[in-house]
Design a protein around this motif. Sequence first.
Motif: not given
Length: 265
Positions: A99-107, A116-124, A87-91
């Motif tokens: 809050a570090g909680m976009g389409a792929v959460y980092t927090r 890690a904050p620099d996690t590449d979200p693309e594979p997920l 339900e998140r916008f992927p951009d």
Amino acid sequence: MTPAEPSFVLLPGAARSPVVLHVPHAAREIPREAREGIVLDDEALRREVDHLTDAHTDRIAAEATGRAEVAPWRFVNRVSRLVVDPERFPDGREEMLKAGMGAVYTRTTHQQALRAPDTDPEPLLARYFRPYAKAMGEAVAERLAATGRAVILDVHSYPTERLPYELHGDGPRPPVCLGTDAFHTPPALLAAARKAFAGIGETGLDSPFAGTYVPLEYYGTDPRVSALMIEIRRDTYMSEPGGPAGPGLTRLAAALADLVDAVTG
């Protein structure tokens, strides 16, 4: 769930039903490949899943379907929102990135490191997010083709006490919060929801969570697609966090069925 299986399921309803019950956050499963990069140990991860899962909302939707005069369709996520949040916008438009909680959460919910904050979200995003979004858009298209309209009822729950990740959690926390969209939530849909859930307790509007889910290809452009988010405060039906359901679940399912019947017409 095997790697080849889809991470979601569309459960058919009646051919003449315009209603899609969308259940995005009820699952707890995190497939092995999706755990890569998560820095929490097993116990901390279990606690995080407890906090973030909208537990038993899939049961509420299923029981409501069984009670409805015309069975709605159900689109149910089969993996945890800690994999991706559909339900998140992927951009960069996504407010929850703060809050570090976009389409792929980092927090986490308590704002500790999840990935890690620099996690590449693309594979997920490629494996989980985009197929989900495509399938949900197709489900809406099928309802439009069959009935001329689509009504998305977004079934969620939320904790009784505010968690640190909530950006707007200082407002009211009613038993049922109705999340709306200025374009996609017509007054008649909102009125029907207030009436259906009146027996549960007070129904609030857009607090502590606002908005509702509409597939992006329809968002803000197609008035045939209406939508409402139903956020149920967890103490009305379950033990928190992550505990068993209680008798309140049946009352909520009956209320949701009343809403389905009202908007099906």
